[in-house]
Design a protein around this motif. Structure first.
Motif, PDB file in Angstrom:
ATOM      1  N   ILE A 166       0.816  -1.227   0.000  1.00 12.73           N
ATOM      2  CA  ILE A 166       0.000   0.000   0.000  1.00 12.73           C
ATOM      3  C   ILE A 166       0.845   1.271   0.000  1.00 12.73           C
ATOM      4  O   ILE A 166       0.301   2.371   0.064  1.00 12.73           O
ATOM      5  CB  ILE A 166      -0.973   0.035   1.205  1.00 12.73           C
ATOM      6  N   SER A 167       2.154   1.159  -0.104  1.00 12.79           N
ATOM      7  CA  SER A 167       3.010   2.345  -0.127  1.00 12.79           C
ATOM      8  C   SER A 167       2.606   3.302  -1.239  1.00 12.79           C
ATOM      9  O   SER A 167       2.524   4.519  -1.026  1.00 12.79           O
ATOM     10  CB  SER A 167       4.477   1.946  -0.322  1.00 12.79           C
ATOM     11  N   GLY A 168       2.357   2.747  -2.435  1.00  9.99           N
ATOM     12  CA  GLY A 168       1.994   3.579  -3.577  1.00  9.99           C
ATOM     13  C   GLY A 168       0.659   4.287  -3.410  1.00  9.99           C
ATOM     14  O   GLY A 168       0.592   5.521  -3.471  1.00  9.99           O
ATOM     15  N   PRO A 169      -0.443   3.527  -3.183  1.00  4.06           N
ATOM     16  CA  PRO A 169      -1.743   4.201  -3.060  1.00  4.06           C
ATOM     17  C   PRO A 169      -1.861   5.136  -1.871  1.00  4.06           C
ATOM     18  O   PRO A 169      -2.468   6.206  -1.977  1.00  4.06           O
ATOM     19  CB  PRO A 169      -2.741   3.038  -2.962  1.00  4.06           C
ATOM     20  N   VAL A 170      -1.279   4.762  -0.720  1.00  4.78           N
ATOM     21  CA  VAL A 170      -1.329   5.675   0.429  1.00  4.78           C
ATOM     22  C   VAL A 170      -0.513   6.934   0.131  1.00  4.78           C
ATOM     23  O   VAL A 170      -0.949   8.054   0.422  1.00  4.78           O
ATOM     24  CB  VAL A 170      -0.811   4.981   1.712  1.00  4.78           C
ATOM     25  N   GLY A 197       3.020  14.498   4.945  1.00  2.34           N
ATOM     26  CA  GLY A 197       4.054  13.877   4.124  1.00  2.34           C
ATOM     27  C   GLY A 197       5.217  13.362   4.956  1.00  2.34           C
ATOM     28  O   GLY A 197       5.756  12.285   4.696  1.00  2.34           O
ATOM     29  N   ASN A 198       5.601  14.126   5.989  1.00  5.82           N
ATOM     30  CA  ASN A 198       6.714  13.697   6.848  1.00  5.82           C
ATOM     31  C   ASN A 198       6.356  12.435   7.631  1.00  5.82           C
ATOM     32  O   ASN A 198       7.192  11.548   7.815  1.00  5.82           O
ATOM     33  CB  ASN A 198       7.104  14.824   7.811  1.00  5.82           C
ATOM     34  N   ALA A 199       5.103  12.374   8.110  1.00  9.96           N
ATOM     35  CA  ALA A 199       4.665  11.183   8.831  1.00  9.96           C
ATOM     36  C   ALA A 199       4.691   9.969   7.907  1.00  9.96           C
ATOM     37  O   ALA A 199       5.107   8.875   8.305  1.00  9.96           O
ATOM     38  CB  ALA A 199       3.260  11.388   9.398  1.00  9.96           C
ATOM     39  N   TYR A 200       4.256  10.146   6.665  1.00 11.09           N
ATOM     40  CA  TYR A 200       4.275   9.049   5.688  1.00 11.09           C
ATOM     41  C   TYR A 200       5.696   8.533   5.481  1.00 11.09           C
ATOM     42  O   TYR A 200       5.949   7.321   5.536  1.00 11.09           O
ATOM     43  CB  TYR A 200       3.695   9.532   4.354  1.00 11.09           C
ATOM     44  N   ILE A 201       6.633   9.431   5.259  1.00  8.50           N
ATOM     45  CA  ILE A 201       8.018   9.027   4.998  1.00  8.50           C
ATOM     46  C   ILE A 201       8.598   8.280   6.194  1.00  8.50           C
ATOM     47  O   ILE A 201       9.196   7.203   6.053  1.00  8.50           O
ATOM     48  CB  ILE A 201       8.882  10.253   4.652  1.00  8.50           C
ATOM     49  N   ALA A 202       8.411   8.846   7.398  1.00  8.67           N
ATOM     50  CA  ALA A 202       8.964   8.215   8.607  1.00  8.67           C
ATOM     51  C   ALA A 202       8.308   6.859   8.869  1.00  8.67           C
ATOM     52  O   ALA A 202       9.009   5.862   9.136  1.00  8.67           O
ATOM     53  CB  ALA A 202       8.771   9.140   9.802  1.00  8.67           C
TER      54      ALA A 202
END
Length: 436
Positions: A256-260, A342-347
């Protein structure tokens, strides 16, 4: 005896590291399955040129079947690694892995990818995967976690290398099916040739100057467990359940990395570009950003393996397992509370990819540490079925999460609860077993 053993003309203490590098390169070829997400869009576009419009599950099933066959084949291959030696078994598996990718290039539909890519390729990886791990585990009784973690580093780095290579080849106008042919031929040649060098140490060998650590006061002496003995222990059940949770969290995160990421960054990029979220330029910018992030995620996944392997050497398998679940819990809660950041997603996704890599170092090291090396290839083959269970569940969830849960956000709360369960199971059940 230690001084008499040579590897590549070097003393065994030095030459055994060459075997780790050989194993890492073999794993790099085997781990290309993780790049399926990067190839998937181009393969789907190819099928559309044939007049076929695949659904999300149509394109997910080949990946699920590959991982499931991979996991189910591992325990079947284990006895042959012990009986025939790692060289012959790895040659067969490596050849099948390459043939699977080559056969996939001739698939006329997503359905045919299942037998050509999923079954043939999955069989090959399942047969070969345990060979370099078993070799590293036996040559490194003193640094087992580091050696095994470094060996499987290749499996994690593979998706980054294959993804970059695919993007480059697509950029010079090679078709996706031609790219699959190139990978298939390369994987076949590399794995078969490097398999020649895999070997176990002579019976009774140990590193010069090294003695096995004495058991702690009051603890039972370590014993070798055969596979049927291992399955009767609570330690095996605890390790299997923990491994399943770790694999499920990590593999679903990969799916789900891509769709999220698309959901998270669409609004962010729209604001940056001053365009509506539906503008094609926003979609292109988001797609490019997701690709740029997936590759570092894959790097983190690979590098986490020697890191977690070293942690198992230093902290012990139980404490390292608990640490991984604490990190998974923290990552999931971060995404649940700050879903649009975006930062939360990356971390969060960096942590989840890292912990999946971590479990691919923790589990084999724990198996060898808890149950000994006498039946290690067979033992870890059975433990590895936990990865298969996590792969099947994670693959289906990643393809259907939005429909099943109404969105991706609830998934993170579910996995956070599973991580808490993992902490409890690891604390209570991941401990040295006592041989009856």
């Amino acid at each position: 005896m230690a001084d008499d053993v040579k590897i590549f003309g070097m003393p065994a203490e030095s030459g055994r590291w060459v075997l780790v590098i050989v194993g890492m390169i073999i794993q790099l070829c085997l781990g290309a399955v993780y790049a399926y997400g990067a190839l998937r869009g181009s393969i789907e576009a190819y099928f559309k040129t044939l007049g076929i419009t695949p659904t999300a599950m149509d394109m997910t099933w080949p990946f699920i079947v590959f991982l499931a066959v991979f996991a189910l084949t591992m325990p079947l291959a284990g006895p042959y690694i012990q009986k025939m030696g790692p060289k012959k078994v790895c040659m067969v598996g490596g050849a099948l892995c390459g043939l699977g990718w080559l056969a996939a290039s001739f698939a006329p539909s997503p359905t045919m990818l299942i037998p050509l890519y999923g079954i043939i390729g999955g069989l090959g990886v399942g047969i070969a995967y345990g060979c370099p791990i078993a070799v590293s585990a036996q040559w490194f009784p003193d640094k087992r976690g580091l050696a095994v973690g470094t060996t499987v580093l290749g499996f994690g780095l593979s998706s980054a290398i294959v993804s970059y290579s695919t993007k480059y080849m697509l950029g010079i106008n090679l078709g996706i099916m031609d790219i699959l042919k190139i990978f298939g031929i390369a994987f076949l040649i590399i794995t078969v040739v490097l398999s020649i060098f895999l070997m176990f140490p002579p019976a009774g060998w140990k590193p010069a100057g090294w003695t096995a650590p004495a058991p702690k006061p009051g603890a039972a002496a370590k014993a070798d467990f055969m596979r049927n003995e291992m399955t009767k222990t609570g330690t095996f059940k605890g390790l299997w359940l923990c491994y399943t949770i770790g694999a499920l969290a990590g593999l679903t995160a990969i799916g789900i990395s891509g769709p999220v990421g698309t959901e998270v960054f669409t609004q962010i990029k729209a604001l940056e570009l001053g365009l509506p979220a539906t503008d094609p330029a926003v979609a292109t910018a988001v797609k490019d950003l997701i690709f740029l992030l997936i590759v570092p995620f894959a790097m983190v996944n690979g590098l986490a393996r020697p890191v977690f392997g070293t942690l198992t050497d230093k902290l012990g398998t139980k404490n390292t397992a608990i640490l991984s679940f604490v990190l998974i819990f923290a990552a999931c809660m971060l995404m649940y509370m700050f879903y649009t950041s975006g930062n939360a997603y990356i971390a969060a996704f960096a942590i989840l990819w890292a912990c999946l890599g971590g479990w691919l170092a923790i589990a084999p090291t724990a198996t060898a540490s808890y149950f000994g090396l006498k039946d290690n290839a067979k033992n870890y083959g059975l433990v590895f079925t936990a990865y298969g269970a996590g792969a099947v569940i994670g693959g289906i969830v990643s393809a259907q999460a939005k429909m099943l849960l109404g969105g991706y956000k609830p998934f993170f709360l579910i996995v956070a609860v599973l991580a808490l369960l993992g902490i409890v199971v690891a604390f209570m059940m991941m401990k040295p077993p006592v041989k009856r």
